[in-house]
Design an enzyme around this catalytic site. Structure first.
Site, PDB file in Angstrom:
ATOM      1  N   ASP A   1      47.124   3.106 -25.513  1.00  0.00           N
ATOM      2  CA  ASP A   1      46.147   3.981 -26.180  1.00  0.00           C
ATOM      3  C   ASP A   1      44.835   3.313 -26.623  1.00  0.00           C
ATOM      4  OD1 ASP A   1      48.625   5.136 -26.192  1.00  0.00           O
ATOM      5  OD2 ASP A   1      48.730   5.444 -28.343  1.00  0.00           O
TER       6      ASP A   1
ATOM      7  N   PHE B   1      50.973  -0.125 -34.378  1.00  0.00           N
ATOM      8  CA  PHE B   1      50.827   1.028 -33.490  1.00  0.00           C
ATOM      9  C   PHE B   1      49.448   1.675 -33.664  1.00  0.00           C
ATOM     10  CE2 PHE B   1      55.343   2.508 -32.114  1.00  0.00           C
ATOM     11  CZ  PHE B   1      55.630   1.238 -31.661  1.00  0.00           C
ATOM     12  N   SER B   2      49.289   2.800 -32.967  1.00  0.00           N
ATOM     13  CA  SER B   2      47.975   3.437 -32.863  1.00  0.00           C
ATOM     14  C   SER B   2      47.417   3.923 -34.190  1.00  0.00           C
ATOM     15  CB  SER B   2      48.040   4.604 -31.876  1.00  0.00           C
ATOM     16  OG  SER B   2      48.266   4.085 -30.600  1.00  0.00           O
TER      17      SER B   2
ATOM     18  N   ARG C   1      53.516   8.722 -37.084  1.00  0.00           N
ATOM     19  CA  ARG C   1      52.581   7.693 -36.609  1.00  0.00           C
ATOM     20  C   ARG C   1      51.213   8.231 -36.184  1.00  0.00           C
ATOM     21  NH1 ARG C   1      56.905   7.816 -33.009  1.00  0.00           N
ATOM     22  NH2 ARG C   1      56.485   8.719 -30.959  1.00  0.00           N
ATOM     23  N   ASP C   2      50.328   7.263 -35.931  1.00  0.00           N
ATOM     24  CA  ASP C   2      49.013   7.479 -35.331  1.00  0.00           C
ATOM     25  C   ASP C   2      48.027   8.177 -36.266  1.00  0.00           C
ATOM     26  OD1 ASP C   2      50.474   6.446 -33.215  1.00  0.00           O
ATOM     27  OD2 ASP C   2      50.740   8.377 -32.214  1.00  0.00           O
TER      28      ASP C   2
HETATM   29  C1  FRU Z   1      51.197   6.897 -27.592  1.00  0.00           C
HETATM   30  C2  FRU Z   1      52.059   5.984 -28.454  1.00  0.00           C
HETATM   31  C3  FRU Z   1      51.790   6.203 -29.924  1.00  0.00           C
HETATM   32  C4  FRU Z   1      52.172   4.888 -30.522  1.00  0.00           C
HETATM   33  C5  FRU Z   1      51.731   3.911 -29.462  1.00  0.00           C
HETATM   34  C6  FRU Z   1      52.594   2.698 -29.358  1.00  0.00           C
HETATM   35  O1  FRU Z   1      50.993   6.421 -26.303  1.00  0.00           O
HETATM   36  O2  FRU Z   1      53.413   6.159 -28.129  1.00  0.00           O
HETATM   37  O3  FRU Z   1      52.470   7.304 -30.481  1.00  0.00           O
HETATM   38  O4  FRU Z   1      51.550   4.656 -31.747  1.00  0.00           O
HETATM   39  O5  FRU Z   1      51.732   4.614 -28.246  1.00  0.00           O
HETATM   40  O6  FRU Z   1      52.049   1.776 -28.480  1.00  0.00           O
END
Ligand code: FRU
Length: 493
Positions: free
Chosen positions: A43, A105-106, A166-167
């Protein structure tokens, strides 16, 4: 910066240093699409314009060409086209963000009072399943990032969420900051909304939008923004078949924290566009970039394609602007800065292409190029027509306008020895008088914009470097090519 973070960054940067010169000359390397200097990326994250430069961060595993403990790679640009790689910005280093199947992570970036804030999900494992919390790192030079001592800033999901949490994507509205986080509950994807007045303390507001069972089991990488009077939410749903990047458009009610959406569409219909993130630049443009791959269309053992044998995996889509159409749909266009890559202009006009008689087309060296083609449907009888790209005697990739079914079709059956699958999506202009295809081809990807930007498709292919032929063809009748323009596109590296 904590000692451990410093050490982990040093180790990661050394690992990239060792292979990056080899990757530079690899066969499949993209010429004008962003790639990490080496090894794995997914990402795009933390997109922002900060102190005069565009900053792009990305999910990065700097030790192998496959997914692993997540770091944030980093690059800067003055024009969103040419990128300079910088040292890795974040590495897993603390108890809350360190795990071999977890890491940083993202997330997203904002600026406040000259300070650059990165919000990311720390993924770790305290024994039973994953723990995902939201964390913060800051910088004043845009190169070195300090993780906040009080991390995590959000240390557990609310009851309406789950451990998939997340994210974070942060934006400002009036006098407050808002954060949307992807989650799920009872197999329904959700975007959860938080609010803050100081960027450190966050209060849960509620569910901004959610699947009622029809929009996937978990929403990864939600991204909320305003376009005119409307609110837009983009996300990448899990377990929704071919749909990898969905948008909702509606009215945002900050009092209840809900997006009352009335329009839905696809940011991209292709095999290879996922985890799309947006940002507003200082020209007032809403710009999006996606990961030019996706997770689950293929069996895991197939991996992510031939580039892994060259010590890299993953690239990004071209940056695209987003605009709102009067009917509530979105339209997308490649950013205008890309014209700086053009060389060797060719044009043709008013040609009838008969059934079974392919028209050869010249565009650059047949590997990295741009085509704008206009077809006159009032003078055409074909049931379908299109482009055969990256052709040789044994390989070809078909990009077809199927007038009889009203679809745009991307056929990778004979693209190369690895790719497979046919992707179809509605083509609005099949029922109009003309069709424009705007096509970008790079070493291993094809992106097409049509329907005035309302339909976009991005797909990867891995043809041999000898497959450089380009043809226009027609089936069951003839098609009139009213105008064609082509350019070679030069390398950004
Ligand atoms: C999306 C994802 C996010 C996560 C990240 C991990 O592609 O699965 O939800 O934060 O990639 O690399």
């Amino acid at each position: 910066m904590s000692k451990n973070h410093e050490l982990m960054l040093e180790k990661a940067n050394e690992s990239i240093e060792k292979v990056k010169d080899i990757v530079k000359y690899s066969k499949y390397r993209q010429r004008y699409h962003f790639m990490a200097p080496a090894y794995w990326m997914n990402d795009p994250v933390g997109l922002i314009q900060y102190k005069g430069k565009y900053h792009l961060f990305y999910q990065h595993y700097p030790y192998a060409p496959h997914w692993g403990s997540m770091h944030w790679g980093h690059a800067v640009s003055s024009d969103l086209v040419h990128w300079e790689h910088l040292p890795i910005a974040l590495a897993p280093s603390e108890e809350y963000d360190y795990h071999e199947r977890g890491g940083c992570f993202s997330g997203s970036a904002i600026e406040d009072n000259g300070v650059l804030y990165l919000f990311y999900t720390a993924t770790t494992n305290y024994g039973s399943g994953f723990i995902q919390t939201q964390c913060l790192a800051t910088s004043t030079d845009g190169i070195h990032f300090n993780k906040y001592k009080g991390n995590p800033i959000i240390n557990e999901p609310p009851v309406s969420g789950s451990s998939d949490f997340r994210d974070p994507k942060v934006w400002k509205y009036e006098d407050a900051w808002y954060m949307v986080i992807g989650s799920s509950r009872d197999k329904r994807g959700k975007a959860l909304l938080y609010k803050s007045f100081n960027l450190y303390e966050w209060n849960y507001v509620g569910v901004l939008a959610e699947s009622r069972g029809e929009l996937g089991t978990m929403w990864e990488c939600p991204d909320f923004f305003h376009l005119g009077q409307k609110g837009v939410l983009m996300f990448s749903p899990m377990n929704l078949g071919d749909r990898k990047a969905v948008y909702l458009v509606g009215d945002m009610d900050y009092k209840t924290g809900k997006l009352f959406w009335s329009s839905i569409g696809e940011v991209d219909w292709g095999f290879d566009c996922y985890a799309v993130q947006s940002f507003l630049d200082n020209k007032g443009r809403r710009i999006i970039i996606g990961w030019a791959n996706s997770w689950d269309w293929m069996p895991w053992w197939r991996g992510f394609g031939p580039p892994a044998s060259e010590n890299w995996s993953g690239s990004l889509t071209l940056p695209r602007t987003v605009e709102l159409c009067p009917d509530g749909k979105l339209k997308f266009a490649p950013i205008e800065e890309l014209v700086s890559l053009r060389y060797d202009y060719n044009t043709m006009s008013d040609i009838i292409i008969k059934e079974n008689k392919r028209l050869p087309v010249r565009a650059g060296d047949g590997i990295s190029y741009e085509i704008i083609a206009d077809f006159d449907l009032t003078k055409s009888t074909a049931s379908s027509f299109g482009f055969a790209l990256r052709c040789s005697e044994t390989e070809e990739t078909l990009l077809e306008c199927d007038i009889s079914s009203g679809e745009l079709v991307f056929d990778r059956t004979h693209s190369d020895n690895w790719s497979e699958g046919i992707r179809r999506c509605p083509l609005e202009s099949a029922s109009k008088d003309s069709i424009r295809l705007h096509i970008f081809v790079d070493t291993c990807s094809v992106e097409v914009f049509t329907d005035d930007g309302r339909t976009v498709m991005s797909c990867n292919i891995y043809p041999s470097e000898k497959s450089t032929g380009i043809y226009i063809y027609s089936r069951n009748g003839s098609v009139k090519l009213s105008n064609l323009e082509t350019w070679g596109l030069s390398s950004i590296w």
